[in-house]
Scaffold this motif. Structure first.
Motif, PDB file in Angstrom:
ATOM      1  N   TYR A   1       0.785  -1.232  -0.084  1.00  8.92           N
ATOM      2  CA  TYR A   1      -0.020   0.033   0.010  1.00  8.92           C
ATOM      3  C   TYR A   1       0.921   1.276  -0.014  1.00  8.92           C
ATOM      4  N   ARG A   2       1.914   1.286   0.644  1.00  5.87           N
ATOM      5  CA  ARG A   2       2.780   2.419   0.847  1.00  5.87           C
ATOM      6  C   ARG A   2       3.405   2.805  -0.628  1.00  5.87           C
ATOM      7  N   ARG A   3       3.748   1.870  -1.262  1.00  3.88           N
ATOM      8  CA  ARG A   3       4.272   1.830  -2.811  1.00  3.88           C
ATOM      9  C   ARG A   3       3.332   2.196  -3.795  1.00  3.88           C
ATOM     10  N   ALA A   4       2.144   2.145  -3.506  1.00  3.84           N
ATOM     11  CA  ALA A   4       0.903   2.704  -4.322  1.00  3.84           C
ATOM     12  C   ALA A   4       1.060   4.214  -4.680  1.00  3.84           C
ATOM     13  N   GLY A   5       0.922   4.508  -6.051  1.00  6.64           N
ATOM     14  CA  GLY A   5       0.790   5.919  -6.435  1.00  6.64           C
ATOM     15  C   GLY A   5      -0.334   6.727  -5.899  1.00  6.64           C
ATOM     16  N   SER A   6      -1.078   6.054  -5.398  1.00  6.03           N
ATOM     17  CA  SER A   6      -2.378   6.798  -5.112  1.00  6.03           C
ATOM     18  C   SER A   6      -3.299   5.787  -4.240  1.00  6.03           C
ATOM     19  N   ARG A   7      -3.888   6.032  -3.067  1.00  8.20           N
ATOM     20  CA  ARG A   7      -4.723   5.175  -2.366  1.00  8.20           C
ATOM     21  C   ARG A   7      -6.001   5.979  -2.059  1.00  8.20           C
ATOM     22  N   ASP A   8      -7.210   5.449  -2.404  1.00 17.75           N
ATOM     23  CA  ASP A   8      -8.682   6.190  -2.023  1.00 17.75           C
ATOM     24  C   ASP A   8      -9.528   5.181  -1.225  1.00 17.75           C
ATOM     25  N   ALA A   9     -10.388   5.578  -0.557  1.00 18.34           N
ATOM     26  CA  ALA A   9     -11.539   4.795   0.031  1.00 18.34           C
ATOM     27  C   ALA A   9     -12.672   5.411  -0.212  1.00 18.34           C
ATOM     28  N   ASN A  10     -13.885   4.627  -0.143  1.00 23.79           N
ATOM     29  CA  ASN A  10     -15.222   5.081  -0.561  1.00 23.79           C
ATOM     30  C   ASN A  10     -15.784   5.930   0.320  1.00 23.79           C
ATOM     31  N   SER A  11     -15.530   5.896   1.825  1.00 21.44           N
ATOM     32  CA  SER A  11     -16.015   6.610   2.685  1.00 21.44           C
ATOM     33  C   SER A  11     -15.094   7.226   3.898  1.00 21.44           C
ATOM     34  N   GLN A  12     -15.485   8.216   4.602  1.00 24.56           N
ATOM     35  CA  GLN A  12     -14.605   8.601   5.577  1.00 24.56           C
ATOM     36  C   GLN A  12     -14.494   7.555   6.653  1.00 24.56           C
ATOM     37  N   TYR A  13     -15.504   6.772   6.982  1.00 19.19           N
ATOM     38  CA  TYR A  13     -15.345   5.602   7.867  1.00 19.19           C
ATOM     39  C   TYR A  13     -14.322   4.477   7.353  1.00 19.19           C
ATOM     40  N   LEU A  14     -14.258   4.092   6.199  1.00 20.80           N
ATOM     41  CA  LEU A  14     -13.363   3.215   5.738  1.00 20.80           C
ATOM     42  C   LEU A  14     -11.841   3.913   5.744  1.00 20.80           C
ATOM     43  N   LYS A  15     -11.644   5.265   5.313  1.00 23.19           N
ATOM     44  CA  LYS A  15     -10.483   5.695   5.429  1.00 23.19           C
ATOM     45  C   LYS A  15     -10.057   5.887   6.939  1.00 23.19           C
ATOM     46  N   LYS A  16     -10.812   5.932   7.785  1.00 20.50           N
ATOM     47  CA  LYS A  16     -10.095   5.795   9.108  1.00 20.50           C
ATOM     48  C   LYS A  16      -9.835   4.448   9.677  1.00 20.50           C
ATOM     49  N   LEU A  17     -10.712   3.536   9.205  1.00 19.35           N
ATOM     50  CA  LEU A  17     -10.369   1.882   9.303  1.00 19.35           C
ATOM     51  C   LEU A  17      -9.084   1.587   8.782  1.00 19.35           C
ATOM     52  N   VAL A  18      -8.615   1.959   7.676  1.00 19.47           N
ATOM     53  CA  VAL A  18      -7.410   1.561   7.038  1.00 19.47           C
ATOM     54  C   VAL A  18      -6.261   2.328   7.903  1.00 19.47           C
ATOM     55  N   LEU A  19      -6.443   3.592   8.320  1.00 21.20           N
ATOM     56  CA  LEU A  19      -5.337   4.473   8.954  1.00 21.20           C
ATOM     57  C   LEU A  19      -5.246   3.588  10.261  1.00 21.20           C
ATOM     58  N   LYS A  20      -6.059   3.072  10.806  1.00 26.64           N
ATOM     59  CA  LYS A  20      -5.781   2.326  12.324  1.00 26.64           C
ATOM     60  C   LYS A  20      -4.647   1.339  12.096  1.00 26.64           C
ATOM     61  N   SER A  21      -4.605   0.829  10.873  1.00 20.41           N
ATOM     62  CA  SER A  21      -3.623  -0.136  10.730  1.00 20.41           C
ATOM     63  C   SER A  21      -2.402   0.200  10.019  1.00 20.41           C
ATOM     64  N   TRP A  22      -2.424   1.293   9.291  1.00 22.49           N
ATOM     65  CA  TRP A  22      -1.211   1.978   8.760  1.00 22.49           C
ATOM     66  C   TRP A  22      -1.469   3.806   8.822  1.00 22.49           C
ATOM     67  N   PRO A  23      -1.184   4.169   9.790  1.00 20.74           N
ATOM     68  CA  PRO A  23      -1.627   5.427  10.130  1.00 20.74           C
ATOM     69  C   PRO A  23      -0.872   6.711   9.205  1.00 20.74           C
ATOM     70  N   ASP A  24       0.201   5.988   8.494  1.00 19.84           N
ATOM     71  CA  ASP A  24       1.235   7.011   7.753  1.00 19.84           C
ATOM     72  C   ASP A  24       0.746   7.148   6.294  1.00 19.84           C
ATOM     73  N   LEU A  25      -0.399   6.367   5.993  1.00 21.33           N
ATOM     74  CA  LEU A  25      -0.805   6.274   4.447  1.00 21.33           C
ATOM     75  C   LEU A  25      -1.743   7.755   4.306  1.00 21.33           C
ATOM     76  N   LYS A  26      -1.407   8.348   2.995  1.00 18.73           N
ATOM     77  CA  LYS A  26      -2.311   9.309   2.488  1.00 18.73           C
ATOM     78  C   LYS A  26      -3.351   8.635   1.577  1.00 18.73           C
ATOM     79  N   ILE A  27      -4.544   8.952   2.165  1.00 16.49           N
ATOM     80  CA  ILE A  27      -5.747   8.428   1.654  1.00 16.49           C
ATOM     81  C   ILE A  27      -6.906   9.277   1.014  1.00 16.49           C
ATOM     82  N   LYS A  28      -7.205   9.450   0.017  1.00 18.87           N
ATOM     83  CA  LYS A  28      -8.245  10.271  -0.492  1.00 18.87           C
ATOM     84  C   LYS A  28      -9.653   9.487  -0.405  1.00 18.87           C
ATOM     85  N   VAL A  29     -10.796  10.370  -0.318  1.00 14.73           N
ATOM     86  CA  VAL A  29     -12.027   9.800  -0.242  1.00 14.73           C
ATOM     87  C   VAL A  29     -12.647   9.923  -1.508  1.00 14.73           C
TER      88      VAL A  29
END
Length: 360
Positions: free
Chosen positions: A128-156
């Motif tokens: 995931y850290r090596r992806a050129g971009s990361r996105d989630a389809n909701s704020q909830y899912l973004k927060k869920l992913v960040l619980k595991s990898w807080p350093d990721l930059k994720i767009k909604v």
């Protein structure tokens, strides 16, 4: 013209919301200056359309990776439409890639995946850290992913709704018809809705869907003597759902977990008030003006909210215009165009094309 390979295990009729989203994205990409091919699972005979076993996913990963490596030179980048297994294939390809998180493929979303994530979490963080971009389809899912990898930059980047198909009925529905469109799996909570119907006099429930728990749910209806008021409609093709929404008075989503529900968005676009569980991305869509939120797994609370909703004179209900597939596709196109090769330049307005290749 930039050339993209999208990897998505689900595609109608296989799977649920992730497959539906993939279908609409491909439809919109056809109108844009981009070539997107879809690599998805083959529809084998007697294949379970609603539940993917580890063997199903492993088999798809193996064959999709072989196919991707074989054709990698034909594409500028890979779009992994779900973290697993598409992002692993994308990483192995050596091509630039982006990852779209969809829900069930992330830690903490489904209890049955706890052991799997203990084994693969370090590897997935690396990918995931090596992806050129990361996105989630909701704020909830973004927060869920960040619980595991807080350093990721994720767009909604939200799902959309085709408002040319999903729109309110011309006349309000007077009959107390409750609609639920859902897969019949454990995390969808349909059993709680059926139990709630025993506490709701006179109303009728239409269940549109199918799944592994269908026999148990039908037996539950018989046990509660609700056969006259609860109707199983079967699996309804998506192009017939708009008319079904317009025949209902209330939509109910009793799920125990959701990221961003396509059904909930379609119901709101169809002008229906909703009763939904207060989980996942539901609170991002439901407010005091269009519905009622209730605790998950609570039939009494569900029944109380349904009774209340049926007796409210709701204002005109609609879905925010930002939830459109055109907007969703435009967000992805911004990333795609970073990889537009100068030798493959395109003219403004030139049409791309999208293909769905089933592979298993």
């Amino acid at each position: 013209m930039v050339k993209v390979l999208m990897i998505n295990y689900e595609y109608p009729p296989l799977g649920g919301g992730t497959g539906i989203a993939g279908y609409y994205l491909l439809r919109e990409f056809k109108k844009l200056p981009v070539k997107v091919d879809l690599l998805t699972a083959k529809l084998a005979k007697n294949k379970n359309l609603h539940h993917q076993s580890y063997w199903d996913l492993l088999r798809f990963f193996w064959h999709s990776t072989i196919r991707t490596l074989k054709h990698r030179r034909e594409y500028d980048l890979i779009h992994a439409f779900s973290g697993l297994p598409g992002s692993v294939t994308a990483w192995l390809s050596g091509k630039p890639y982006l990852v779209s998180f969809r829900g069930a493929d992330e830690p903490g979303y489904e209890p049955r995946h706890v052991l799997l994530w203990k084994l693969i979490k370090p590897l997935m963080g690396y990918i995931y850290r090596r992806a050129g971009s990361r996105d989630a389809n909701s704020q909830y899912l973004k927060k869920l992913v960040l619980k595991s990898w807080p350093d990721l930059k994720i767009k909604v980047i939200s799902n959309g709704v085709d408002t040319n198909k999903f729109y309110p009925a011309k006349k309000p529905v007077k009959q107390p018809i409750i609609l639920c469109t859902s897969r019949f799996g454990a995390r969808k909570g349909v059993d709680y809705l059926i139990k709630a119907m025993a506490l709701i006099p006179k109303a009728h429930l239409w269940l549109a869907g199918s799944g592994v728990l269908e026999p148990q749910l039908k037996q539950l209806v018989k046990q509660l003597h609700l056969s006259r008021r609860v109707k199983f409609l079967g699996l309804i093709p998506h192009n017939r759902l708009p008319a079904l929404y317009r025949r209902a008075r209330l939509f109910v989503l009793p799920s125990l977990s959701e990221s961003q529900s396509n059904s909930l968005m379609e119901a709101l676009a169809s002008g229906l008030p909703v009763v939904a569980t207060n989980i996942g991305g539901n609170p991002e869509l439901v407010n005091n003006h269009n519905g009622i939120l209730v605790p998950p797994g609570n039939s009494q609370a569900l029944a109380g909210a349904i009774n209340q909703a049926l007796n409210i004179n709701w204002p005109k209900i609609s879905l925010n215009q930002k939830f459109s597939w055109q907007e969703t596709v435009n967000e992805y196109l911004k990333f795609y165009q970073q990889y537009n090769h100068p030798k493959l330049g395109y003219k403004s307005g030139e049409l791309g094309h999208s293909d769905a290749n089933r592979w298993d």
